[in-house]
Design a protein around this motif. Structure first.
Motif, mmCIF file in Angstrom:
data_model
loop_
_atom_site.group_PDB
_atom_site.id
_atom_site.type_symbol
_atom_site.label_atom_id
_atom_site.label_comp_id
_atom_site.label_asym_id
_atom_site.label_seq_id
_atom_site.Cartn_x
_atom_site.Cartn_y
_atom_site.Cartn_z
ATOM 1 N N PRO B 93 0.597 -1.061 -0.052
ATOM 2 C CA PRO B 93 -0.088 0.050 0.010
ATOM 3 C C PRO B 93 0.876 1.250 -0.208
ATOM 4 O O PRO B 93 0.368 2.279 -0.311
ATOM 5 C CB PRO B 93 -0.762 -0.201 1.403
ATOM 6 C CG PRO B 93 -0.734 -1.713 1.539
ATOM 7 C CD PRO B 93 0.459 -2.232 1.112
ATOM 8 N N SER B 96 2.867 1.047 -3.897
ATOM 9 C CA SER B 96 1.844 0.699 -5.249
ATOM 10 C C SER B 96 0.466 1.305 -4.810
ATOM 11 O O SER B 96 -0.499 1.091 -5.797
ATOM 12 C CB SER B 96 1.693 -0.672 -5.726
ATOM 13 O OG SER B 96 1.065 -1.561 -4.575
ATOM 14 N N TRP B 97 0.483 2.017 -3.850
ATOM 15 C CA TRP B 97 -0.886 2.480 -3.389
ATOM 16 C C TRP B 97 -1.524 3.453 -4.543
ATOM 17 O O TRP B 97 -0.788 4.529 -5.008
ATOM 18 C CB TRP B 97 -0.472 3.577 -2.166
ATOM 19 C CG TRP B 97 -1.547 4.445 -1.614
ATOM 20 C CD1 TRP B 97 -2.635 4.308 -0.953
ATOM 21 C CD2 TRP B 97 -1.185 6.013 -1.972
ATOM 22 N NE1 TRP B 97 -3.282 5.499 -0.977
ATOM 23 C CE2 TRP B 97 -2.480 6.373 -1.509
ATOM 24 C CE3 TRP B 97 -0.376 6.543 -2.651
ATOM 25 C CZ2 TRP B 97 -2.803 7.758 -1.524
ATOM 26 C CZ3 TRP B 97 -0.579 8.053 -2.737
ATOM 27 C CH2 TRP B 97 -1.813 8.533 -2.226
ATOM 28 N N GLY B 98 -2.588 3.485 -4.665
ATOM 29 C CA GLY B 98 -3.378 4.154 -5.770
ATOM 30 C C GLY B 98 -3.100 3.592 -7.014
ATOM 31 O O GLY B 98 -3.917 3.738 -8.052
ATOM 32 N N LYS B 99 -2.185 2.584 -7.460
ATOM 33 C CA LYS B 99 -1.708 1.907 -8.568
ATOM 34 C C LYS B 99 -2.341 0.257 -8.428
ATOM 35 O O LYS B 99 -1.249 -0.356 -8.369
ATOM 36 C CB LYS B 99 -0.655 1.931 -8.901
ATOM 37 C CG LYS B 99 0.030 1.529 -10.440
ATOM 38 C CD LYS B 99 1.396 1.736 -10.732
ATOM 39 C CE LYS B 99 1.906 0.988 -11.979
ATOM 40 N NZ LYS B 99 3.312 1.219 -12.153
ATOM 41 N N LEU B 100 -3.409 0.286 -8.283
ATOM 42 C CA LEU B 100 -3.901 -1.330 -8.197
ATOM 43 C C LEU B 100 -3.768 -2.036 -9.578
ATOM 44 O O LEU B 100 -4.150 -1.238 -10.486
ATOM 45 C CB LEU B 100 -5.349 -1.021 -7.614
ATOM 46 C CG LEU B 100 -5.715 -0.579 -6.233
ATOM 47 C CD1 LEU B 100 -7.214 -0.729 -5.850
ATOM 48 C CD2 LEU B 100 -4.745 -1.154 -5.266
ATOM 49 N N PHE B 102 -5.661 -4.960 -11.190
ATOM 50 C CA PHE B 102 -6.582 -5.942 -11.380
ATOM 51 C C PHE B 102 -6.464 -6.850 -12.257
ATOM 52 O O PHE B 102 -5.895 -6.610 -13.362
ATOM 53 C CB PHE B 102 -8.080 -5.071 -11.553
ATOM 54 C CG PHE B 102 -8.543 -4.097 -10.545
ATOM 55 C CD1 PHE B 102 -7.967 -2.831 -10.396
ATOM 56 C CD2 PHE B 102 -9.479 -4.667 -9.640
ATOM 57 C CE1 PHE B 102 -8.328 -2.043 -9.159
ATOM 58 C CE2 PHE B 102 -9.902 -3.795 -8.697
ATOM 59 C CZ PHE B 102 -9.667 -2.383 -8.344
ATOM 60 N N GLY B 103 -6.985 -8.076 -11.848
ATOM 61 C CA GLY B 103 -7.064 -9.110 -13.038
ATOM 62 C C GLY B 103 -8.372 -9.222 -13.493
ATOM 63 O O GLY B 103 -9.269 -8.160 -13.336
#
Lengths: 115, 112
Positions: B93, B96-100, B102-103
């Motif tokens: 967090p 990479s917080w804010g830059k998630l 997703f699969g």
């Protein structure tokens, strides 16, 4: 307490045109991230804005640009639209000085259709 | 960012418990595991986050074994309104917080 709001909710453009999408973050939040979600896929990170600067960027071309205003609201601009840009564009906000749990608050998105 | 693998879809009946397992073999020391829920034409919604062992809130439980190479989201006594796509994400967090990342997520369908 208003959550994340996005406008417009739906719009239709033709190839080659330009589009601007808008986002107001949740009250108390100062950071905005933008995501693109194609049909049937998970959201893909475009970029993040904090203190009116782009802080992180995903794998998107320069046709995608953004801006953050002093009131923390943000815009996403896409130039020279392609058919493949048709998607749901999601805005997410967070509090940079918060607990850093990684929790993002998403809006309901702007559905862009490119013909 | 660690890659995650989760089932494409799961079906359940109302009142049953749904368990979704996510594999993340390359999870890093500082990574947390976070789950989001998404309904059609809405943005994802944070459900739960954990680092190790078990985390429980009013919505779900998250089980993380000692090696942290997988995790299981448990939804107790599901209802029709739990029909949604569930995403497992792994990341730091603070980094990479804010830059998630997703699969494709797991589509859960609950039927009467």
């Amino acid at each position: 307490d208003a959550g994340v709001t996005q406008s417009p909710t739906h719009l239709i453009k033709t190839r080659g045109q330009q589009v601007t999408l808008r986002c107001s973050p949740k009250s108390g939040h100062d950071t905005v991230s933008w995501y693109q979600q194609a049909l049937g896929q998970g959201p893909q990170f475009i970029f993040q804005y904090y203190e009116e600067e782009e802080r992180q960027r995903g794998n998107f071309p320069d046709r995608f640009s953004g801006h953050q205003f002093p009131n923390y609201s943000s815009e996403l601009n896409v130039n020279a639209l392609l058919l493949g840009d048709s998607a749901l564009y999601l805005c997410a906000s967070s509090d940079y000085k918060g607990t850093n749990t990684g929790e993002l608050f998403f809006g309901e998105g702007s559905r862009l259709t490119v013909l | 960012l660690a890659k995650t693998t989760q089932p494409i879809s799961m079906d359940s009946y109302e009142g049953q418990e749904v368990n979704i397992t996510c594999s993340h073999n390359n999870i890093a020391t500082n990574d947390y595991i976070t789950w989001y829920q998404q309904f059609p034409s809405q943005g994802p919604r944070f459900i739960i986050q954990g680092y190790k062992t078990k985390v429980t809130n009013e919505v779900a439980s998250l089980f993380i074994p000692a090696d942290r190479k997988s995790s299981t989201l448990s939804l107790p006594r599901v209802s029709l309104s739990d029909t949604a796509v569930y995403y497992c994400l792994v990341g730091d967090p603070t980094d990479s917080w804010g830059k998630l990342q997703f699969g494709a997520g797991t589509q859960v369908v609950v039927t009467p």
